[in-house]
Design a protein around this motif. Structure first.
Motif, PDB file in Angstrom:
ATOM      1  N   UNK A 124     126.840  28.596  63.659  1.00  0.00           N
ATOM      2  CA  UNK A 124     127.838  28.441  62.600  1.00  0.00           C
ATOM      3  C   UNK A 124     128.553  29.748  62.308  1.00  0.00           C
ATOM      4  N   UNK A 163     131.087  31.178  65.249  1.00  0.00           N
ATOM      5  CA  UNK A 163     131.951  30.172  65.888  1.00  0.00           C
ATOM      6  C   UNK A 163     133.340  30.730  66.158  1.00  0.00           C
ATOM      7  N   UNK A 164     133.869  31.539  65.221  1.00  0.00           N
ATOM      8  CA  UNK A 164     135.256  31.992  65.344  1.00  0.00           C
ATOM      9  C   UNK A 164     135.458  32.873  66.567  1.00  0.00           C
ATOM     10  N   UNK A 224     134.658  23.618  71.234  1.00  0.00           N
ATOM     11  CA  UNK A 224     134.476  23.797  69.792  1.00  0.00           C
ATOM     12  C   UNK A 224     133.422  22.873  69.191  1.00  0.00           C
ATOM     13  N   UNK A 225     132.194  22.978  69.670  1.00  0.00           N
ATOM     14  CA  UNK A 225     131.101  22.178  69.125  1.00  0.00           C
ATOM     15  C   UNK A 225     129.952  23.122  68.803  1.00  0.00           C
ATOM     16  N   UNK A 226     129.457  23.022  67.575  1.00  0.00           N
ATOM     17  CA  UNK A 226     128.355  23.901  67.160  1.00  0.00           C
ATOM     18  C   UNK A 226     127.059  23.360  67.743  1.00  0.00           C
ATOM     19  N   UNK A 265     134.687  30.054  70.413  1.00  0.00           N
ATOM     20  CA  UNK A 265     135.217  28.745  70.800  1.00  0.00           C
ATOM     21  C   UNK A 265     136.697  28.838  71.149  1.00  0.00           C
ATOM     22  N   UNK A 266     137.163  27.839  71.912  1.00  0.00           N
ATOM     23  CA  UNK A 266     138.602  27.707  72.143  1.00  0.00           C
ATOM     24  C   UNK A 266     139.221  27.037  70.923  1.00  0.00           C
ATOM     25  N   UNK A 274     140.434  24.522  68.479  1.00  0.00           N
ATOM     26  CA  UNK A 274     140.197  23.078  68.360  1.00  0.00           C
ATOM     27  C   UNK A 274     141.436  22.288  67.941  1.00  0.00           C
TER      28      UNK A 274
END
Lengths: 232, 123
Positions: B69, B72-73, B61-63, B76-77, B79
């Motif tokens: 941005x 992202x949803x 979960x790092x942009x 990512x796993x 956070x």
């Protein structure tokens, strides 16, 4: 024998419960609603690239304050339990090896630099205040074990700890006064996304957390080290 | 076979370590061994929490260059469990240090670490 059979029964029962848990578990294929909110809004609301940091320092900042308090209490209780009263500078029973002394002279500045780098970049890269603080504490362990160079100043550690803890709370209260609520990071300008000076107050707060965690862990280690060779 | 995926393996490992830690806490007689068992149990819970938050084929979960941005949803796993585990690790360190301190105190009072030899807690 009866004790062992009760033990086996207990473990078997627990294993059965956990097996039920495991068979009911299935890997998630999408985020749940809370995490989806964080994923969608955290980068724009907080300006932090690392979403875990955004959650730890702002959304759940109060948790983090409690956590730092627990660490402080632990260090205080350990200091209280172990305080021997007598301030004797015991000599180590055997002198350190040449390897340890040379290596610690080389490694100490690098370890401190890495620790500071980790907590300053907590909002951009993996890591953050807690990790950076642990790396700083490991530098202190090396310092303590090699016993080269100047002695560690207890007063400096205590001042660092008190200053960073107080600064953390002050920043939190400033969030109420200047922005939306306790520990709101918008008291400073959010800046350009993805650069070092961005995400408002997050780098400042995380640096304070890092210093505090480093000081607390070092204090625990120093106090435990004082008891070395006492029971002989 | 779905059980060979990483989240099932880490979940099963976490639950197994939980059992190992529990067994150690109940059955061991030496205080230091009990504290080690507690640490194993603590770590098992971290493993379980992280594997709950894991989503297959997604990234950290790092942009950055991979995750933007806006998407992202979907990339990512979770956070949130990671943030909780970060808290739990630090608390675990504090609790372990505190337990070791108590063990040290008990040793200096009674000169033994075997809990069978402690009379003051028995009735």
């Amino acid at each position: 024998m009866i004790r062992n059979s009760i033990l086996i029964l207990l473990i078997a029962g627990m294993a059965w419960i956990l097996f039920q848990e495991f068979s009911a578990y299935h890997g998630a294929d999408k985020l749940n609603s809370i995490s989806e909110y964080y994923a969608k809004n955290a980068p724009t609301e907080t300006g932090a690239a690392n979403l875990v940091t955004a959650i730890v320092v702002t959304y759940r900042g109060f948790d983090t304050l409690g956590e730092v308090t627990i660490l402080f209490l632990t260090a205080a209780i350990i200091g209280f339990m172990i305080s021997t009263g007598k301030k004797t500078d015991r000599k180590p029973e055997q002198s350190n090896s040449e390897l340890l002394e040379t290596a610690s002279n080389v490694l100490l500045p690098i370890l401190i630099l890495v620790g500071v780098y980790i907590f300053i970049n907590g909002h951009l890269t993996p890591g953050g205040g807690f990790l950076g603080g642990a790396v700083l504490a490991s530098a202190i362990i090396l310092w303590l074990m090699s016993a080269t160079g100047p002695k560690i100043s207890h007063a400096l550690l205590e001042v660092t700890e008190a200053f960073s803890g107080f600064g953390f709370v002050i920043l939190g209260v400033l969030g109420i006064v200047l922005a939306g609520g306790f520990l709101d990071n918008k008291i400073l300008h959010l800046g350009t996304f993805g650069t070092l000076l961005s995400a408002g107050a997050i780098p400042v707060i995380y640096s304070l957390i890092g210093l505090k965690v480093g000081a607390e862990l070092s204090k625990i280690i120093i106090v435990l080290n004082q008891t070395q060779g006492e029971e002989k | 076979m779905k059980y060979f995926n990483i989240e099932y393996i880490s979940m099963a490992t976490g639950l197994f370590l939980f059992l190992v830690g529990l067994w150690g806490i109940i059955s061991q007689k030496n205080i230091i061994k009990i504290i080690i068992s507690f640490s194993v149990l603590d770590t098992s819970i971290h493993l379980i929490l992280v594997s709950i938050g894991y989503i297959r084929n997604k990234t950290a979960p790092i942009i950055d260059g991979v995750v933007s941005k806006t998407d992202a949803a979907t990339k990512i796993v979770d956070p949130l469990p990671q943030a909780l585990v970060l808290t739990a690790i630090v608390i675990g360190v504090g609790v372990t240090a505190l337990m070791l301190t108590y063990a040290l105190r008990m040793y200096s009072e009674n000169k033994t670490l075997e809990i069978n030899k402690y009379k003051s807690l028995k009735w």
